[in-house]
Design an enzyme around this catalytic site. Structure first.
Site, PDB file in Angstrom:
ATOM      1  N   VAL A 106       0.826  -1.206   0.000  1.00  0.00           N
ATOM      2  CA  VAL A 106       0.000   0.000   0.000  1.00  0.00           C
ATOM      3  C   VAL A 106       0.864   1.260   0.000  1.00  0.00           C
ATOM      4  O   VAL A 106       0.532   2.249  -0.660  1.00  0.00           O
ATOM      5  CB  VAL A 106      -0.948  -0.010   1.215  1.00  0.00           C
ATOM      6  N   GLU A 107       1.973   1.220   0.728  1.00  0.00           N
ATOM      7  CA  GLU A 107       2.816   2.401   0.843  1.00  0.00           C
ATOM      8  C   GLU A 107       3.522   2.752  -0.470  1.00  0.00           C
ATOM      9  O   GLU A 107       3.542   3.912  -0.882  1.00  0.00           O
ATOM     10  CB  GLU A 107       3.875   2.198   1.930  1.00  0.00           C
ATOM     11  N   SER A 108       4.134   1.761  -1.094  1.00  0.00           N
ATOM     12  CA  SER A 108       5.033   2.068  -2.214  1.00  0.00           C
ATOM     13  C   SER A 108       4.873   1.164  -3.417  1.00  0.00           C
ATOM     14  O   SER A 108       5.579   1.340  -4.413  1.00  0.00           O
ATOM     15  CB  SER A 108       6.483   1.957  -1.726  1.00  0.00           C
TER      16      SER A 108
END
Length: 209
Positions: A106-108
């Protein structure tokens, strides 16, 4: 969003939420005779020594928009690329590998060079201040970034007694935002969507999908 189903799935390491004299922003640690590293923000064992003082309000985006919105890499490809680093960090901080994979997705989207519009960096999208507090010298180096992100997740997990939802909310918006929300998920659309996505991916990765 109900938090109760996730309590038993998110293991705790060391002492949690005990001594009133300890500052929530301080991190304490010791290594036991078996070589296991213990972390706590409220130490109850005399072996604990303070190793870091976190700045209040520290989070990942602090209300900023996540950069990566593309479809995450398949679990097998992501694990193959960062398997050794993920396993090492998960073991050291007693976190599920599936959780680290879900946060990275989700972050990167598993892009170790990712930078958000707010300046969060790397696989776990660490803000510069958080990276410094987690002893990350190069936030774009996968092993360092994963280690720093896992360390920060462990600190938050200890602070919220293993509550995965609150831990993820604080990772995204910062502990101060969680406090202002009455120790719950802040009413920030991005943060609520972030928690939903990470939990869903965690369940999928854990099930081998």
């Amino acid at each position: 969003m109900s938090v109760r189903p996730y309590l038993a799935r998110f293991a705790l390491l060391g002492a949690v939420l005990a001594a009133p004299a300890a500052r929530a922003s301080d991190l304490y640690s010791y290594v036991d005779s078996d070589g296991v590293a213990h972390f706590s923000n409220a130490p109850s064992d005399p072996r604990f020594r303070r190793i870091a003082r976190l700045k209040d309000g520290g989070g990942v985006y602090r209300g900023g928009k996540a950069q990566a919105r593309a479809r995450p890499l398949p679990r097998s490809e992501a694990q193959a690329r960062y398997r050794e680093h993920i396993r090492a960090a998960a073991t050291k901080y007693n976190l599920p590998e599936a959780l680290l994979l879900a946060v990275m997705a989700v972050e990167s989207n598993f892009d170790h060079r990712a930078v958000s519009e707010k300046g969060a960096m790397g696989l776990m999208q660490l803000m510069p201040g958080t990276a410094r507090d987690m002893y990350v010298g190069d936030a774009y180096e996968p092993a360092e970034n994963i280690e720093g992100g896992a360390r920060y997740l462990r600190i938050l997990a200890n602070q919220y007694a293993g509550d995965m939802v609150k831990t993820l909310a604080a990772y995204n918006a910062g502990p101060e935002a969680v406090r202002r929300a009455g120790d719950g998920v802040p009413n920030i659309p991005e943060t609520r969507e972030y928690v939903r996505k990470v939990v869903a991916l965690y369940e999928a990765y854990k099930a081998g999908r």
